[in-house]
Design a protein around this motif. Sequence first.
Motif, mmCIF file in Angstrom:
data_model
loop_
_atom_site.group_PDB
_atom_site.id
_atom_site.type_symbol
_atom_site.label_atom_id
_atom_site.label_comp_id
_atom_site.label_asym_id
_atom_site.label_seq_id
_atom_site.Cartn_x
_atom_site.Cartn_y
_atom_site.Cartn_z
ATOM 1 N N LEU A 112 30.037 -43.748 12.335
ATOM 2 C CA LEU A 112 29.943 -43.901 10.892
ATOM 3 C C LEU A 112 29.701 -45.375 10.551
ATOM 4 O O LEU A 112 30.468 -46.246 10.957
ATOM 5 C CB LEU A 112 31.218 -43.405 10.209
ATOM 6 C CG LEU A 112 31.586 -41.931 10.430
ATOM 7 C CD1 LEU A 112 32.894 -41.610 9.719
ATOM 8 C CD2 LEU A 112 30.483 -41.012 9.960
ATOM 9 N N ARG A 113 28.623 -45.628 9.826
ATOM 10 C CA ARG A 113 28.297 -47.003 9.412
ATOM 11 C C ARG A 113 28.008 -46.998 7.913
ATOM 12 O O ARG A 113 27.195 -46.210 7.436
ATOM 13 C CB ARG A 113 27.057 -47.522 10.154
ATOM 14 C CG ARG A 113 27.244 -47.699 11.650
ATOM 15 C CD ARG A 113 26.009 -48.377 12.241
ATOM 16 N NE ARG A 113 26.125 -48.611 13.664
ATOM 17 C CZ ARG A 113 25.762 -47.763 14.604
ATOM 18 N NH1 ARG A 113 25.261 -46.590 14.265
ATOM 19 N NH2 ARG A 113 25.880 -48.065 15.886
ATOM 20 N N LEU A 114 28.655 -47.890 7.186
ATOM 21 C CA LEU A 114 28.411 -48.009 5.756
ATOM 22 C C LEU A 114 27.239 -48.953 5.508
ATOM 23 O O LEU A 114 27.233 -50.092 5.997
ATOM 24 C CB LEU A 114 29.651 -48.532 5.035
ATOM 25 C CG LEU A 114 30.780 -47.512 4.780
ATOM 26 C CD1 LEU A 114 31.996 -48.223 4.225
ATOM 27 C CD2 LEU A 114 30.313 -46.423 3.828
ATOM 28 N N ARG A 115 26.225 -48.470 4.771
ATOM 29 C CA ARG A 115 25.089 -49.309 4.370
ATOM 30 C C ARG A 115 24.827 -49.027 2.899
ATOM 31 O O ARG A 115 24.066 -48.130 2.536
ATOM 32 C CB ARG A 115 23.862 -48.996 5.224
ATOM 33 C CG ARG A 115 24.032 -49.387 6.692
ATOM 34 C CD ARG A 115 22.784 -49.105 7.504
ATOM 35 N NE ARG A 115 21.638 -49.846 7.003
ATOM 36 C CZ ARG A 115 20.406 -49.743 7.532
ATOM 37 N NH1 ARG A 115 20.205 -48.925 8.563
ATOM 38 N NH2 ARG A 115 19.405 -50.435 7.036
ATOM 39 N N LEU A 116 25.501 -49.796 2.059
ATOM 40 C CA LEU A 116 25.478 -49.529 0.622
ATOM 41 C C LEU A 116 24.079 -49.589 0.032
ATOM 42 O O LEU A 116 23.762 -48.846 -0.910
ATOM 43 C CB LEU A 116 26.387 -50.534 -0.098
ATOM 44 C CG LEU A 116 27.885 -50.445 0.246
ATOM 45 C CD1 LEU A 116 28.659 -51.519 -0.495
ATOM 46 C CD2 LEU A 116 28.430 -49.059 -0.094
ATOM 47 N N GLU A 117 23.214 -50.460 0.573
ATOM 48 C CA GLU A 117 21.871 -50.579 0.001
ATOM 49 C C GLU A 117 21.077 -49.279 0.155
ATOM 50 O O GLU A 117 20.277 -48.910 -0.718
ATOM 51 C CB GLU A 117 21.123 -51.752 0.641
ATOM 52 C CG GLU A 117 20.734 -51.588 2.117
ATOM 53 C CD GLU A 117 21.885 -51.889 3.075
ATOM 54 O OE1 GLU A 117 21.652 -51.856 4.297
ATOM 55 O OE2 GLU A 117 22.997 -52.164 2.578
ATOM 56 N N LEU A 118 21.305 -48.550 1.255
ATOM 57 C CA LEU A 118 20.620 -47.269 1.448
ATOM 58 C C LEU A 118 21.116 -46.231 0.447
ATOM 59 O O LEU A 118 20.334 -45.440 -0.094
ATOM 60 C CB LEU A 118 20.845 -46.750 2.870
ATOM 61 C CG LEU A 118 20.120 -47.464 4.006
ATOM 62 C CD1 LEU A 118 20.472 -46.807 5.336
ATOM 63 C CD2 LEU A 118 18.613 -47.431 3.785
ATOM 64 N N TYR A 119 22.415 -46.244 0.192
ATOM 65 C CA TYR A 119 22.980 -45.252 -0.723
ATOM 66 C C TYR A 119 22.531 -45.505 -2.156
ATOM 67 O O TYR A 119 22.211 -44.566 -2.891
ATOM 68 C CB TYR A 119 24.512 -45.263 -0.648
ATOM 69 C CG TYR A 119 25.066 -45.267 0.750
ATOM 70 C CD1 TYR A 119 24.390 -44.628 1.800
ATOM 71 C CD2 TYR A 119 26.258 -45.928 1.055
ATOM 72 C CE1 TYR A 119 24.912 -44.638 3.088
ATOM 73 C CE2 TYR A 119 26.779 -45.936 2.330
ATOM 74 C CZ TYR A 119 26.101 -45.302 3.350
ATOM 75 O OH TYR A 119 26.608 -45.320 4.622
ATOM 76 N N LEU A 120 22.507 -46.772 -2.549
ATOM 77 C CA LEU A 120 22.137 -47.102 -3.920
ATOM 78 C C LEU A 120 20.706 -46.697 -4.223
ATOM 79 O O LEU A 120 20.395 -46.253 -5.329
ATOM 80 C CB LEU A 120 22.327 -48.608 -4.168
ATOM 81 C CG LEU A 120 23.790 -49.098 -4.170
ATOM 82 C CD1 LEU A 120 23.839 -50.613 -4.301
ATOM 83 C CD2 LEU A 120 24.569 -48.434 -5.299
ATOM 84 N N ARG A 121 19.806 -46.818 -3.215
ATOM 85 C CA ARG A 121 18.406 -46.453 -3.424
ATOM 86 C C ARG A 121 18.247 -44.945 -3.640
ATOM 87 O O ARG A 121 17.308 -44.513 -4.305
ATOM 88 C CB ARG A 121 17.550 -46.894 -2.228
ATOM 89 C CG ARG A 121 17.285 -48.385 -2.191
ATOM 90 C CD ARG A 121 16.004 -48.685 -1.436
ATOM 91 N NE ARG A 121 16.043 -48.237 -0.058
ATOM 92 C CZ ARG A 121 16.400 -48.990 0.984
ATOM 93 N NH1 ARG A 121 16.775 -50.248 0.767
ATOM 94 N NH2 ARG A 121 16.379 -48.519 2.200
ATOM 95 N N ARG A 122 19.142 -44.176 -3.073
ATOM 96 C CA ARG A 122 19.028 -42.713 -3.152
ATOM 97 C C ARG A 122 20.017 -42.084 -4.134
ATOM 98 O O ARG A 122 19.995 -40.876 -4.318
ATOM 99 C CB ARG A 122 19.232 -42.109 -1.752
ATOM 100 C CG ARG A 122 18.068 -42.409 -0.831
ATOM 101 C CD ARG A 122 18.446 -42.253 0.630
ATOM 102 N NE ARG A 122 17.308 -42.487 1.501
ATOM 103 C CZ ARG A 122 16.888 -43.694 1.852
ATOM 104 N NH1 ARG A 122 17.512 -44.765 1.411
ATOM 105 N NH2 ARG A 122 15.835 -43.839 2.649
ATOM 106 N N LEU A 123 20.860 -42.905 -4.734
ATOM 107 C CA LEU A 123 21.908 -42.362 -5.592
ATOM 108 C C LEU A 123 21.336 -41.700 -6.833
ATOM 109 O O LEU A 123 21.811 -40.636 -7.263
ATOM 110 C CB LEU A 123 22.891 -43.468 -5.988
ATOM 111 C CG LEU A 123 24.133 -43.010 -6.762
ATOM 112 C CD1 LEU A 123 24.906 -41.962 -5.975
ATOM 113 C CD2 LEU A 123 25.021 -44.210 -7.078
ATOM 114 N N ALA A 124 20.302 -42.306 -7.429
ATOM 115 C CA ALA A 124 19.724 -41.727 -8.647
ATOM 116 C C ALA A 124 19.177 -40.330 -8.365
ATOM 117 O O ALA A 124 19.436 -39.379 -9.128
ATOM 118 C CB ALA A 124 18.627 -42.640 -9.185
#
Length: 357
Positions: A219-231
């Motif tokens: 498990l690796r947290l990569r917030l920038e990837l999540y923010l791009r797909r959150l919308a």
Amino acid sequence: MTETSDIPQRRPLARIGAFVAERRGLVRDYLSAISGAGGRLVFSLAYFIALANTLSIAEFGMFATASAAGVMLSRILAFGFISALYRTATIRPNLIGTFTAGFLLLGVISLPLLAAASYGVYLIFFAGTVPLSVFAAIVFAEALLWRPVEVALIVNNGLGKFGRAALLTILATALRAVGAVLFMLAAQRTIGVWSWYYIGANAASLLIAFAFFYPRQRLRLRLELYLRRLADSIYVAGAEVLFYLQMEFDKLLVLAIGGPHLAGIYAIIMRLVDLTAIPIRTFSMMLVQRMMRAPELLSRLAVKSGIEGGVFLVSTLALAALGIVLHFFPNALGKNVAEAAPLVALAICVPGLRNLV
């Protein structure tokens, strides 16, 4: 020496052989996936018969309606990030660990919204009919226990591991059936007691899903990837909540207007509709995967019409066959189901139209 007249006869056979050979992998994957649907159908039927004939019709209506609300509310979990996880499993499986961490993070963040939405739904539709503790237990089982099991299923299907997904589906459904059978033997057979059996069955499914079936990745947290797909995920979550709201709104209205007993009869009919729809949903899942990889698949009207016509016909014939069986043998699925059996024919077009949606 080959006769010239033999050539036209052999060419169609050669085309058929080539067609089958090219799609052998697809047929194998579908048979693996449909085996899970078949196993799920058998155990779902056992689960339904045991539960519908152990609870009173009124309490079965309360449970079925609360469960439907829980399924709808479970789409709020992680703000719909399951859609990004599914696409990752299908397109870039090496990032499953990263997106799983994102799902867990967003799942925790979404809990206050999930709790608030659940309480609002309870006040609008269930207050005065279903005890709050029972409603909360059922929503907990659906949203926080069963929805993660669906994540494991979705990831395995995205990876093309249809056999593993089928096995997990069978095991999870079998555990629910075992829970219903144990509930039949319980000293008290109320909806409050059943809610604890339901939590236990779903918790056991969750443990098995992540202990034995989920891909092993760090498990690796990569917030920038999540923010791009959150919308996009939020859009999907909103669409799914609305989809399940319109799919289940009839149950909520029947409970609110007609009371628990009428809701129970209606829930039995719709559960029979859902059971006949299980096999066709496997085809829908594989079709969505194919569209992800080849979006031009549905560009031809003839292909779209053929797929939709086939889905409607198979879905309708399945419920028609069940209706004929119940017409001649109304007690085949138990005394409580027999009360709703004469009304099954009224829903003859429902499974086809729902599967098309």
